[in-house]
Design a protein around this motif. Structure first.
Motif, PDB file in Angstrom:
ATOM      1  N   TRP A  13       0.834  -1.326   0.080  1.00 53.12           N
ATOM      2  CA  TRP A  13       0.042  -0.124   0.085  1.00 53.12           C
ATOM      3  C   TRP A  13       0.928   1.326  -0.043  1.00 53.12           C
ATOM      4  CZ3 TRP A  13      -5.310   0.419  -0.299  1.00 53.12           C
ATOM      5  CH2 TRP A  13      -6.131  -0.806   0.007  1.00 53.12           C
ATOM      6  N   GLY A  14       0.417   2.235  -0.784  1.00 48.22           N
ATOM      7  CA  GLY A  14       1.046   3.773  -0.614  1.00 48.22           C
ATOM      8  C   GLY A  14       0.651   4.263   0.723  1.00 48.22           C
ATOM      9  N   GLU A  15       1.098   5.430   0.916  1.00 45.13           N
ATOM     10  CA  GLU A  15       1.107   6.341   2.338  1.00 45.13           C
ATOM     11  C   GLU A  15      -0.298   6.853   2.220  1.00 45.13           C
ATOM     12  OE1 GLU A  15       4.351   8.486   3.417  1.00 45.13           O
ATOM     13  OE2 GLU A  15       5.522   6.660   3.329  1.00 45.13           O
ATOM     14  N   GLY A  16      -0.905   7.066   1.058  1.00 40.36           N
ATOM     15  CA  GLY A  16      -2.142   7.965   0.962  1.00 40.36           C
ATOM     16  C   GLY A  16      -3.240   7.291   1.284  1.00 40.36           C
ATOM     17  N   THR A  17      -4.268   7.862   1.920  1.00 41.74           N
ATOM     18  CA  THR A  17      -5.551   7.178   2.165  1.00 41.74           C
ATOM     19  C   THR A  17      -6.378   7.511   1.020  1.00 41.74           C
ATOM     20  OG1 THR A  17      -5.012   7.661   4.434  1.00 41.74           O
ATOM     21  CG2 THR A  17      -7.574   7.490   3.673  1.00 41.74           C
ATOM     22  N   PRO A  18      -7.157   6.635   0.615  1.00 39.53           N
ATOM     23  CA  PRO A  18      -8.237   6.767  -0.486  1.00 39.53           C
ATOM     24  C   PRO A  18      -9.241   7.731  -0.173  1.00 39.53           C
ATOM     25  CG  PRO A  18      -7.826   4.385  -0.078  1.00 39.53           C
ATOM     26  CD  PRO A  18      -7.089   5.021   1.031  1.00 39.53           C
ATOM     27  N   GLY A  19      -9.367   8.609  -1.202  1.00 34.33           N
ATOM     28  CA  GLY A  19     -10.326   9.842  -0.788  1.00 34.33           C
ATOM     29  C   GLY A  19     -10.821  10.266  -2.230  1.00 34.33           C
ATOM     30  N   ASP A  20     -10.740  11.624  -2.303  1.00 37.49           N
ATOM     31  CA  ASP A  20     -10.941  12.230  -3.729  1.00 37.49           C
ATOM     32  C   ASP A  20     -10.232  11.867  -4.966  1.00 37.49           C
ATOM     33  OD1 ASP A  20     -13.026  13.481  -2.271  1.00 37.49           O
ATOM     34  OD2 ASP A  20     -11.945  15.229  -1.941  1.00 37.49           O
ATOM     35  N   LEU A  40       6.984   2.053  -8.944  1.00 36.67           N
ATOM     36  CA  LEU A  40       6.639   3.222  -9.914  1.00 36.67           C
ATOM     37  C   LEU A  40       5.788   4.189  -8.902  1.00 36.67           C
ATOM     38  CD1 LEU A  40       5.009   1.139 -12.648  1.00 36.67           C
ATOM     39  CD2 LEU A  40       7.285   2.075 -12.506  1.00 36.67           C
ATOM     40  N   ALA A  41       5.609   3.845  -7.748  1.00 34.25           N
ATOM     41  CA  ALA A  41       4.772   4.912  -6.925  1.00 34.25           C
ATOM     42  C   ALA A  41       5.259   6.278  -6.661  1.00 34.25           C
ATOM     43  CB  ALA A  41       4.398   4.362  -5.649  1.00 34.25           C
ATOM     44  N   PRO A  42       6.510   6.374  -6.406  1.00 37.37           N
ATOM     45  CA  PRO A  42       6.920   7.779  -6.198  1.00 37.37           C
ATOM     46  C   PRO A  42       6.768   8.642  -7.380  1.00 37.37           C
ATOM     47  CG  PRO A  42       8.690   5.918  -5.576  1.00 37.37           C
ATOM     48  CD  PRO A  42       7.602   5.308  -6.170  1.00 37.37           C
ATOM     49  N   ALA A  43       6.538   8.053  -8.686  1.00 37.94           N
ATOM     50  CA  ALA A  43       6.262   8.955  -9.614  1.00 37.94           C
ATOM     51  C   ALA A  43       5.032   9.167  -9.935  1.00 37.94           C
ATOM     52  CB  ALA A  43       6.768   8.248 -10.945  1.00 37.94           C
ATOM     53  N   LEU A  44       4.089   8.829  -9.196  1.00 33.30           N
ATOM     54  CA  LEU A  44       2.327   9.109  -9.368  1.00 33.30           C
ATOM     55  C   LEU A  44       2.332  10.564  -9.099  1.00 33.30           C
ATOM     56  CD1 LEU A  44       1.042   5.838  -7.835  1.00 33.30           C
ATOM     57  CD2 LEU A  44       1.228   6.207 -10.162  1.00 33.30           C
ATOM     58  N   PRO A  45       1.199  11.026  -9.544  1.00 29.38           N
ATOM     59  CA  PRO A  45       0.742  12.290  -9.060  1.00 29.38           C
ATOM     60  C   PRO A  45       0.738  12.472  -7.660  1.00 29.38           C
ATOM     61  CG  PRO A  45      -0.417  11.728 -10.806  1.00 29.38           C
ATOM     62  CD  PRO A  45       0.373  10.497 -10.560  1.00 29.38           C
ATOM     63  N   ALA A  46       1.062  13.519  -7.005  1.00 29.52           N
ATOM     64  CA  ALA A  46       1.005  14.057  -5.374  1.00 29.52           C
ATOM     65  C   ALA A  46      -0.485  13.825  -5.143  1.00 29.52           C
ATOM     66  CB  ALA A  46       1.595  15.296  -5.425  1.00 29.52           C
ATOM     67  N   GLY A  47      -0.590  13.068  -3.928  1.00 27.16           N
ATOM     68  CA  GLY A  47      -1.906  12.846  -3.375  1.00 27.16           C
ATOM     69  C   GLY A  47      -2.693  11.709  -3.702  1.00 27.16           C
ATOM     70  N   TRP A  48      -2.272  10.895  -4.882  1.00 23.06           N
ATOM     71  CA  TRP A  48      -2.782   9.730  -5.133  1.00 23.06           C
ATOM     72  C   TRP A  48      -2.394   8.497  -4.267  1.00 23.06           C
ATOM     73  CZ3 TRP A  48      -4.141   8.800 -10.866  1.00 23.06           C
ATOM     74  CH2 TRP A  48      -4.627   9.898 -11.646  1.00 23.06           C
ATOM     75  N   GLY A 105      -1.305  -2.140 -15.073  1.00 21.40           N
ATOM     76  CA  GLY A 105      -0.731  -3.392 -15.243  1.00 21.40           C
ATOM     77  C   GLY A 105       0.317  -3.547 -16.232  1.00 21.40           C
ATOM     78  N   PHE A 106       1.187  -4.322 -15.965  1.00 25.21           N
ATOM     79  CA  PHE A 106       2.278  -4.708 -16.917  1.00 25.21           C
ATOM     80  C   PHE A 106       2.119  -6.143 -17.265  1.00 25.21           C
ATOM     81  CE2 PHE A 106       6.618  -6.658 -17.457  1.00 25.21           C
ATOM     82  CZ  PHE A 106       7.053  -5.719 -18.766  1.00 25.21           C
ATOM     83  N   SER A 107       2.281  -6.339 -18.643  1.00 24.05           N
ATOM     84  CA  SER A 107       2.444  -7.739 -19.322  1.00 24.05           C
ATOM     85  C   SER A 107       0.830  -8.382 -18.802  1.00 24.05           C
ATOM     86  CB  SER A 107       3.749  -8.367 -18.689  1.00 24.05           C
ATOM     87  OG  SER A 107       3.979  -9.649 -19.553  1.00 24.05           O
ATOM     88  N   GLN A 108       1.168  -9.549 -18.220  1.00 25.18           N
ATOM     89  CA  GLN A 108       0.060 -10.321 -17.772  1.00 25.18           C
ATOM     90  C   GLN A 108      -0.895  -9.377 -17.052  1.00 25.18           C
ATOM     91  OE1 GLN A 108      -0.439 -13.882 -14.960  1.00 25.18           O
ATOM     92  NE2 GLN A 108      -0.436 -14.910 -16.921  1.00 25.18           N
ATOM     93  N   GLY A 109      -0.527  -8.560 -16.222  1.00 27.75           N
ATOM     94  CA  GLY A 109      -1.082  -7.570 -15.351  1.00 27.75           C
ATOM     95  C   GLY A 109      -1.919  -6.350 -16.172  1.00 27.75           C
ATOM     96  N   GLY A 110      -1.151  -6.528 -17.442  1.00 30.30           N
ATOM     97  CA  GLY A 110      -1.776  -5.203 -18.488  1.00 30.30           C
ATOM     98  C   GLY A 110      -2.977  -5.778 -18.822  1.00 30.30           C
ATOM     99  N   LEU A 198       7.439   5.925 -18.632  1.00 32.36           N
ATOM    100  CA  LEU A 198       6.865   6.249 -17.085  1.00 32.36           C
ATOM    101  C   LEU A 198       6.187   7.615 -17.136  1.00 32.36           C
ATOM    102  CD1 LEU A 198       6.250   5.528 -13.943  1.00 32.36           C
ATOM    103  CD2 LEU A 198       8.423   5.928 -13.619  1.00 32.36           C
ATOM    104  N   ALA A 199       7.155   8.514 -17.738  1.00 32.56           N
ATOM    105  CA  ALA A 199       6.812   9.808 -17.928  1.00 32.56           C
ATOM    106  C   ALA A 199       5.426  10.196 -18.576  1.00 32.56           C
ATOM    107  CB  ALA A 199       7.705  10.981 -18.389  1.00 32.56           C
ATOM    108  N   ASP A 200       5.251   9.460 -19.788  1.00 35.79           N
ATOM    109  CA  ASP A 200       4.076   9.462 -20.473  1.00 35.79           C
ATOM    110  C   ASP A 200       2.740   8.947 -19.480  1.00 35.79           C
ATOM    111  OD1 ASP A 200       5.229  10.618 -22.596  1.00 35.79           O
ATOM    112  OD2 ASP A 200       5.380   8.568 -23.517  1.00 35.79           O
ATOM    113  N   VAL A 201       3.005   7.904 -18.710  1.00 33.34           N
ATOM    114  CA  VAL A 201       1.848   7.366 -18.128  1.00 33.34           C
ATOM    115  C   VAL A 201       1.790   8.547 -16.854  1.00 33.34           C
ATOM    116  CG1 VAL A 201       1.351   5.830 -16.062  1.00 33.34           C
ATOM    117  CG2 VAL A 201       2.432   4.875 -17.986  1.00 33.34           C
ATOM    118  N   VAL A 202       2.457   9.187 -16.135  1.00 34.76           N
ATOM    119  CA  VAL A 202       2.139   9.971 -15.163  1.00 34.76           C
ATOM    120  C   VAL A 202       1.542  11.264 -16.073  1.00 34.76           C
ATOM    121  CG1 VAL A 202       2.989  11.871 -13.830  1.00 34.76           C
ATOM    122  CG2 VAL A 202       4.150   9.457 -13.968  1.00 34.76           C
ATOM    123  N   ALA A 203       1.878  11.770 -17.173  1.00 38.24           N
ATOM    124  CA  ALA A 203       1.149  12.798 -18.043  1.00 38.24           C
ATOM    125  C   ALA A 203      -0.351  12.192 -18.085  1.00 38.24           C
ATOM    126  CB  ALA A 203       1.766  13.069 -19.188  1.00 38.24           C
TER     127      ALA A 203
END
Length: 210
Positions: A13-20, A40-48, A105-110, A198-203
């Motif tokens: 789990w990430g540190e964030g709490t599911p919210g808005d 990959l989590a550190p690259a996600l948008p802030a607050g997600w 997801g990646f590969s089978q996870g995709g 990864l940059a394209d995913v974040v965008a």
């Protein structure tokens, strides 16, 4: 055979709490585990918020799978549906009903990311398919997807030889008619994820409706 289940205890789990903000539900590839995509989590948008799931089928040691590989690129649809049901059950039990869910997801996870969108198009608002493919079967949610065209990111390396060519062709033909597609190809990339992808995913994530 007992029903498949995704373990809450074996989820990263990430540190964030599911919210808005959306919750990114990550699903690793064949033979990996929940620690893989958590990187990959550190690259996600802030607050997600995010959660990286462990697939339910053990392969020995730290390796797990969402479904068995029979014919590459053409898994038994029922095994994929069973795995999708397991993840859907995990989402229902682990996240607030109001949480906005993005499947990644990646590969089978995709494939699993695309499956979650197909199984619950009103619960999962977008999907990120990295080096993956779509199931070769018609599913009940497909008509809703074709009408609503939810956002999907599909990324793949031009040197990726792991996913069967017919599965790649199927995916490239299917996604445009069932999603609002952002598609990217990465020259020289094999079966993996590089910084450009990864940059394209974040965008892509940052542009999702608020």
């Amino acid at each position: 055979m007992a029903a498949l289940a995704v373990s809450h205890a074996l989820t990263s789990w990430g540190e964030g709490t599911p919210g808005d903000a959306p919750v990114v539900v990550m699903m690793h590839g064949f033979g990996s585990n929940e620690a893989d995509l958590a990187g990959l989590a550190p690259a996600l948008p802030a607050g997600w918020a995010w959660a990286s799931l462990r697939a339910p089928l053990p392969m020995g040691g730290p390796a797990f799978a969402w479904f068995p590989i029979t014919t590459p690129g053409r898994p038994d649809p029922q095994t994929v549906i069973d795995a999708t049901d397991a993840v859907s059950d995990w989402i229902a039990a682990s996240l607030p009903a109001t949480s906005r869910v993005v499947a990644l997801g990646f590969s089978q996870g995709g494939l699993m990311a695309s499956q979650l969108l197909r199984a619950a198009p009103r619960r999962v608002e977008a999907a990120v398919v990295l080096g993956g493919f779509v199931l070769d079967a018609e599913l009940p949610g497909d008509a809703a997807l074709a009408a609503e065209r939810p956002p999907v990111f599909s990324g793949r390396g031009t040197a990726d030889t792991v996913i069967a060519p017919d599965a790649v062709a199927r995916t490239e033909a299917w996604l445009p008619g069932h999603s609002t597609l952002t598609e990217r190809r990465y020259p020289g990339l094999g079966h993996g994820i590089n910084p450009d992808e990864l940059a394209d995913v974040v965008a892509f994530l940052q542009q999702l409706p608020g």
